[in-house]
Design a protein around this motif. Structure first.
Motif, mmCIF file in Angstrom:
data_model
loop_
_atom_site.group_PDB
_atom_site.id
_atom_site.type_symbol
_atom_site.label_atom_id
_atom_site.label_comp_id
_atom_site.label_asym_id
_atom_site.label_seq_id
_atom_site.Cartn_x
_atom_site.Cartn_y
_atom_site.Cartn_z
ATOM 1 N N GLN A 1 31.864 36.440 -31.873
ATOM 2 C CA GLN A 1 32.238 35.381 -30.943
ATOM 3 C C GLN A 1 32.936 35.969 -29.723
ATOM 4 O O GLN A 1 33.385 37.105 -29.735
ATOM 5 N N VAL A 2 33.006 35.161 -28.695
ATOM 6 C CA VAL A 2 33.680 35.537 -27.455
ATOM 7 C C VAL A 2 34.766 34.509 -27.179
ATOM 8 O O VAL A 2 34.521 33.307 -27.290
ATOM 9 N N ALA A 24 38.687 37.959 -21.246
ATOM 10 C CA ALA A 24 37.655 37.868 -22.272
ATOM 11 C C ALA A 24 37.978 38.805 -23.420
ATOM 12 O O ALA A 24 38.464 39.921 -23.211
ATOM 13 N N SER A 25 37.713 38.350 -24.628
ATOM 14 C CA SER A 25 37.919 39.190 -25.816
ATOM 15 C C SER A 25 36.842 38.874 -26.836
ATOM 16 O O SER A 25 36.102 37.895 -26.712
ATOM 17 N N ARG A 30 28.155 40.808 -25.283
ATOM 18 C CA ARG A 30 27.133 39.767 -25.162
ATOM 19 C C ARG A 30 27.085 39.161 -23.763
ATOM 20 O O ARG A 30 26.172 38.416 -23.434
ATOM 21 N N ILE A 31 28.085 39.442 -22.966
ATOM 22 C CA ILE A 31 28.191 38.811 -21.660
ATOM 23 C C ILE A 31 27.615 39.713 -20.584
ATOM 24 O O ILE A 31 28.011 40.870 -20.458
ATOM 25 N N TYR A 95 36.993 26.100 -15.064
ATOM 26 C CA TYR A 95 36.605 26.746 -16.307
ATOM 27 C C TYR A 95 35.953 28.088 -16.017
ATOM 28 O O TYR A 95 35.132 28.190 -15.095
ATOM 29 N N CYS A 96 36.294 29.096 -16.795
ATOM 30 C CA CYS A 96 35.508 30.316 -16.740
ATOM 31 C C CYS A 96 34.507 30.286 -17.887
ATOM 32 O O CYS A 96 34.738 29.622 -18.918
ATOM 33 N N ALA A 97 33.415 30.985 -17.699
ATOM 34 C CA ALA A 97 32.336 30.953 -18.680
ATOM 35 C C ALA A 97 31.584 32.272 -18.677
ATOM 36 O O ALA A 97 31.557 32.977 -17.667
ATOM 37 N N GLY A 98 30.983 32.589 -19.804
ATOM 38 C CA GLY A 98 30.221 33.819 -19.945
ATOM 39 C C GLY A 98 28.761 33.536 -20.247
ATOM 40 O O GLY A 98 28.445 32.637 -21.035
ATOM 41 N N SER A 99 27.887 34.331 -19.647
ATOM 42 C CA SER A 99 26.454 34.162 -19.827
ATOM 43 C C SER A 99 25.799 35.494 -20.160
ATOM 44 O O SER A 99 26.254 36.541 -19.707
#
Length: 122
Positions: A1-2, A24-25, A30-31, A95-99
């Protein structure tokens, strides 16, 4: 998970500045890119900016271009959003988000932070 944790929101007068951070941790491998989105009351969540981890390539929404700057610190696994010349219409939860890809489309982002409130007074 992230896991993504935002910080740095607050109340500022129009014309002022704020800097948001997103740490991020977890399985950060995956990002591919990190983005910032925002959601104002009664409105849909919208794209603000994105940056690729590997080469720092950036892309901005027209509404923030020239005023906001996204950057990253690969060592700290942290992304920043420097917001200058803030306007009342910038008021929103950010919001921050990872892709796993380079995108400005909300649906392409799999990992989300809890959000941080930014309020710009006139």
């Amino acid at each position: 998970q992230v896991q993504l944790v935002e910080s740095g929101g607050g109340l500022v007068q129009a014309g002022g500045s704020l800097r948001l951070s997103c740490a991020a941790s977890g399985r950060t491998f995956r990002i591919y890119s990190m983005g910032w989105f925002r959601q104002a009351p009664g409105k849909e969540r919208e794209f603000v900016a994105t940056i690729a981890w590997s080469n720092g390539r950036t892309y901005y929404a027209d509404s923030v271009k020239g005023r906001f700057t996204i950057s990253r610190d690969n060592v700290k696994n942290t992304v920043y959003l420097q917001m200058n010349s803030l306007k009342p219409e910038d008021t929103a939860v950010y919001y921050c988000a990872g892709s796993g890809t380079y995108s400005y489309t909300l649906s392409e982002y799999d990992y989300w932070g809890q959000g941080t409130q930014v309020t710009v007074s006139s």
